[in-house]
Design a protein around this motif. Structure first.
Motif, PDB file in Angstrom:
ATOM      1  N   ALA A 176       0.711  -1.327  -0.145  1.00 52.20           N
ATOM      2  CA  ALA A 176      -0.052  -0.036   0.050  1.00 52.20           C
ATOM      3  C   ALA A 176       0.893   1.212   0.255  1.00 52.20           C
ATOM      4  N   VAL A 177       0.443   2.293  -0.741  1.00 48.00           N
ATOM      5  CA  VAL A 177       1.264   3.556  -0.868  1.00 48.00           C
ATOM      6  C   VAL A 177       0.532   4.748  -0.557  1.00 48.00           C
ATOM      7  N   GLY A 178      -0.810   4.574  -0.402  1.00 51.67           N
ATOM      8  CA  GLY A 178      -1.327   5.735   0.025  1.00 51.67           C
ATOM      9  C   GLY A 178      -2.626   5.495   0.448  1.00 51.67           C
ATOM     10  N   VAL A 179      -3.176   6.542   1.143  1.00 51.76           N
ATOM     11  CA  VAL A 179      -4.895   6.240   1.797  1.00 51.76           C
ATOM     12  C   VAL A 179      -5.401   7.618   1.338  1.00 51.76           C
ATOM     13  N   ASP A 180      -6.708   7.598   0.656  1.00 46.74           N
ATOM     14  CA  ASP A 180      -7.482   8.629   0.301  1.00 46.74           C
ATOM     15  C   ASP A 180      -8.662   8.640   1.301  1.00 46.74           C
ATOM     16  N   ARG A 181      -8.567   9.361   2.427  1.00 52.45           N
ATOM     17  CA  ARG A 181      -9.522   9.249   3.655  1.00 52.45           C
ATOM     18  C   ARG A 181     -11.089   9.536   2.939  1.00 52.45           C
ATOM     19  N   GLU A 182     -10.823  10.537   2.197  1.00 50.06           N
ATOM     20  CA  GLU A 182     -12.323  11.188   1.552  1.00 50.06           C
ATOM     21  C   GLU A 182     -12.925  10.159   1.027  1.00 50.06           C
ATOM     22  N   ALA A 183     -12.317   9.519   0.104  1.00 47.79           N
ATOM     23  CA  ALA A 183     -12.813   8.412  -0.957  1.00 47.79           C
ATOM     24  C   ALA A 183     -12.955   7.114  -0.398  1.00 47.79           C
ATOM     25  N   ARG A 184     -12.298   6.984   0.916  1.00 44.46           N
ATOM     26  CA  ARG A 184     -11.931   5.580   1.540  1.00 44.46           C
ATOM     27  C   ARG A 184     -11.440   4.568   0.500  1.00 44.46           C
ATOM     28  N   THR A 185      -9.994   4.848   0.068  1.00 41.33           N
ATOM     29  CA  THR A 185      -9.578   3.969  -0.802  1.00 41.33           C
ATOM     30  C   THR A 185      -8.139   4.015  -0.411  1.00 41.33           C
ATOM     31  N   LEU A 207      -0.821   7.680  15.618  1.00 42.50           N
ATOM     32  CA  LEU A 207      -1.090   8.099  16.809  1.00 42.50           C
ATOM     33  C   LEU A 207      -2.687   7.804  17.133  1.00 42.50           C
ATOM     34  N   VAL A 208      -2.806   7.009  17.931  1.00 42.17           N
ATOM     35  CA  VAL A 208      -4.266   6.371  18.460  1.00 42.17           C
ATOM     36  C   VAL A 208      -4.862   6.390  19.652  1.00 42.17           C
ATOM     37  N   ASP A 209      -6.091   6.729  20.163  1.00 40.40           N
ATOM     38  CA  ASP A 209      -6.440   6.641  21.189  1.00 40.40           C
ATOM     39  C   ASP A 209      -6.519   5.012  22.114  1.00 40.40           C
ATOM     40  N   ASP A 210      -6.960   5.292  23.144  1.00 46.71           N
ATOM     41  CA  ASP A 210      -7.125   3.605  23.841  1.00 46.71           C
ATOM     42  C   ASP A 210      -7.982   2.629  23.084  1.00 46.71           C
ATOM     43  N   HIS A 211      -8.670   3.151  22.144  1.00 44.96           N
ATOM     44  CA  HIS A 211      -9.607   2.247  21.485  1.00 44.96           C
ATOM     45  C   HIS A 211      -8.841   2.039  20.087  1.00 44.96           C
ATOM     46  N   CYS A 212      -7.562   2.207  20.032  1.00 45.84           N
ATOM     47  CA  CYS A 212      -6.701   2.117  18.783  1.00 45.84           C
ATOM     48  C   CYS A 212      -7.199   2.890  17.649  1.00 45.84           C
ATOM     49  N   GLU A 223      -7.530   9.272  14.482  1.00 45.51           N
ATOM     50  CA  GLU A 223      -8.496  10.714  14.272  1.00 45.51           C
ATOM     51  C   GLU A 223      -9.509  10.504  13.298  1.00 45.51           C
ATOM     52  N   ASP A 224      -9.342   9.687  12.642  1.00 45.21           N
ATOM     53  CA  ASP A 224     -10.362   9.131  11.602  1.00 45.21           C
ATOM     54  C   ASP A 224     -11.126   8.002  11.993  1.00 45.21           C
ATOM     55  N   PRO A 225     -12.324   8.408  12.095  1.00 45.25           N
ATOM     56  CA  PRO A 225     -13.215   7.364  12.607  1.00 45.25           C
ATOM     57  C   PRO A 225     -13.368   6.027  12.137  1.00 45.25           C
ATOM     58  N   TYR A 226     -12.826   6.087  10.819  1.00 44.51           N
ATOM     59  CA  TYR A 226     -12.872   4.676  10.007  1.00 44.51           C
ATOM     60  C   TYR A 226     -11.448   4.154   9.899  1.00 44.51           C
ATOM     61  N   ILE A 227     -10.301   4.320  10.775  1.00 39.45           N
ATOM     62  CA  ILE A 227      -9.385   4.119  10.694  1.00 39.45           C
ATOM     63  C   ILE A 227      -8.635   3.582  11.831  1.00 39.45           C
ATOM     64  N   TRP A 228      -8.129   2.437  12.144  1.00 40.63           N
ATOM     65  CA  TRP A 228      -7.441   2.024  13.162  1.00 40.63           C
ATOM     66  C   TRP A 228      -5.852   1.661  13.066  1.00 40.63           C
ATOM     67  N   ALA A 229      -5.222   1.518  14.074  1.00 38.53           N
ATOM     68  CA  ALA A 229      -3.773   1.110  13.916  1.00 38.53           C
ATOM     69  C   ALA A 229      -3.749   0.150  15.235  1.00 38.53           C
ATOM     70  N   ILE A 230      -2.940  -1.152  14.962  1.00 38.06           N
ATOM     71  CA  ILE A 230      -2.754  -2.000  16.037  1.00 38.06           C
ATOM     72  C   ILE A 230      -1.319  -2.599  15.939  1.00 38.06           C
ATOM     73  N   GLY A 231      -0.893  -2.948  16.886  1.00 37.75           N
ATOM     74  CA  GLY A 231       0.575  -3.688  16.784  1.00 37.75           C
ATOM     75  C   GLY A 231       1.769  -2.696  16.869  1.00 37.75           C
ATOM     76  N   GLU A 232       2.963  -3.024  16.519  1.00 36.26           N
ATOM     77  CA  GLU A 232       4.243  -2.291  16.817  1.00 36.26           C
ATOM     78  C   GLU A 232       4.064  -0.770  15.843  1.00 36.26           C
ATOM     79  N   CYS A 233       3.072  -0.685  14.907  1.00 38.34           N
ATOM     80  CA  CYS A 233       2.996   0.578  14.391  1.00 38.34           C
ATOM     81  C   CYS A 233       2.115   1.643  14.951  1.00 38.34           C
ATOM     82  N   ALA A 234       1.313   1.205  16.126  1.00 43.24           N
ATOM     83  CA  ALA A 234       0.429   2.037  16.803  1.00 43.24           C
ATOM     84  C   ALA A 234       0.786   2.712  18.082  1.00 43.24           C
TER      85      ALA A 234
END
Length: 403
Positions: free
Chosen positions: A82-91, A264-269, A272-283
């Motif tokens: 993966a080389v990019g994320v378009d948050r508006e288009a969700r792709t 950067l994520v909150d304690d729910h991983c 700031e985008d409600p459709y995106i989470w991060a887990i593991g060593e990258c979070a």
């Protein structure tokens, strides 16, 4: 009902745990999962990576239940970057030019090796130790030499040194700190660990800084030179000096990073985008990255709970206690191992032969267990860990009577 699409970027141990959690709990088939793995291999047990140098096959290391490959609601794409994320288009944009739409996105990109800026680090024979493909480069260089050098005396460095032993090389470990595994053990534990590792044929160079790596007439690595001018003749240098969160997608996605890297994520991983989470060593959970697999598993479980509205949805933090067997040597570290609690007391026992070390960290009254370190023999670890934060049922001396 048409299932929604969850895209998971990264097919390591943590990404695989998320897939397992989701599929085992999603009885109604509400999610279709597409997993993008940059490596050509499906998720494998990275903790046992060195065993692949002793004949264990990638299939034997695999963490993927074969039934998942036939699951209509799971699609694995390997050698897919993966080389990019378009948050508006969700792709998600892929390196091959393709795009993948998502209803929810989980970043499980893991980490990348940290390679110190040592001159000569780009030479053939200078390798990193992180993936199965890295092992191919290590094997190739090992065939040209009898001696291997590992830069980094932490957990990964000692695992890499064990891998060199399995290849029949004479291993050296170079560590800038004055002891091995400086994060997990103290001076006493490091002293015992060093003694036991040396006995196994590993030469350690502690408090040592690398100046540069020199090439031989064939252009390959031939020598590692220390800052004091001394050197080691070798055809293989393995960098295992730690890792950094793989957060390169943060910039293209416009997602904030933690102070020391990581999404950067909150304690729910959740980012700031409600459709995106991060887990593991990258979070970077509320700014903190966790370098062990167990916290990553807890994060995966929390995110699965949110996606399914089923079970715990918050990452509760992590117990960073570790129990390891490195080259047959037991090491354990738990709780406040370095006695950082104000007023903490330390109770230390070391065997007469210097092969076993144990330390208990107690509260200021000497009644409650705050943490500890074991080296050479970790048989007491399960009991001691269960007593963390509790009043001791017996004296510290009795608890360590076998040392």
């Amino acid at each position: 009902m048409t299932p929604r699409t969850l895209v998971v970027i990264g097919h390591g141990m943590t990404g695989q745990r998320l897939v397992e959690e989701l599929r085992s709990r999603d009885r109604d088939g509400t999610w279709r999962v597409v997993v993008l793995g940059e490596e050509r291999h499906p998720a494998y047990d990275r903790v046992k990576l060195s065993s692949a140098l002793d004949g264990t096959t990638p299939a034997e290391l695999s963490l993927v239940d074969p039934a998942l490959f036939d699951d209509a609601l799971v699609e694995f794409r390997h050698s897919a970057r993966a080389v990019g994320v378009d948050r508006e288009a969700r792709t998600v944009a892929l390196a091959d030019g393709g795009h993948l739409a998502y209803d929810a996105l989980v970043l499980a990109t893991g980490s990348v090796p940290f390679v110190p800026p040592v001159p000569g680090r780009e030479l053939p024979g200078a390798c990193v130790y992180r993936t199965l493909d890295d092992l191919d480069a290590i094997r190739e260089a090992a065939a040209r030499t009898t001696t291997g050098v590992v830069i980094g005396g932490g957990l990964l460095g000692l695992e890499a040194a064990n891998g060199l032993r399995l290849l029949g090389l004479t291993p050296h470990v170079v560590e800038m700190a004055p002891r091995l595994m400086p994060v997990q053990v103290d001076e006493g534990g490091g002293r015992v660990l060093d003694r036991l590792v040396r006995r196994l044929g590993v030469t350690t160079h502690l408090g040592a800084a690398t100046s540069h790596i020199e090439a031989g007439p064939d252009g390959n690595v031939a020598r590692l030179v220390f800052a004091d001018g001394t050197s080691i003749e070798t055809g293989l240098v393995v960098f295992s000096a730690g890792v950094r969160p793989q957060d390169s997608l943060a910039g293209p996605a416009g997602l904030p990073r933690g102070e020391r890297g990581g999404f950067l994520v909150d304690d729910h991983c959740r980012t700031e985008d409600p459709y995106i989470w991060a887990i593991g060593e990258c979070a970077a959970v509320e700014g903190r990255c966790y370098g062990l697999v167990a916290p990553g598993y807890r994060m995966a479980e929390a995110v699965a709970g949110q996606l399914l509205d089923d079970g715990p949805t918050r990452f509760p933090g992590a117990d960073m206690s570790t129990k390891l067997k490195l080259m047959g040597v037991d090491v354990a570290s738990f709780g406040d191992a370095h006695a950082q609690t104000p007023g903490a007391l330390e109770f230390v026992r070391e065997s007469a032969g210097g092969d076993v070390y144990a330390k208990l960290v107690l509260d200021s009254e000497g009644e409650s267990l705050l943490g500890g370190i074991l080296a050479g023999d970790a048989a007491a670890y399960p009991l001691l860990r269960s007593l963390l934060g509790r009043e001791l049922p017996d004296s510290a001396d009795s608890l360590l009577a076998s040392v």
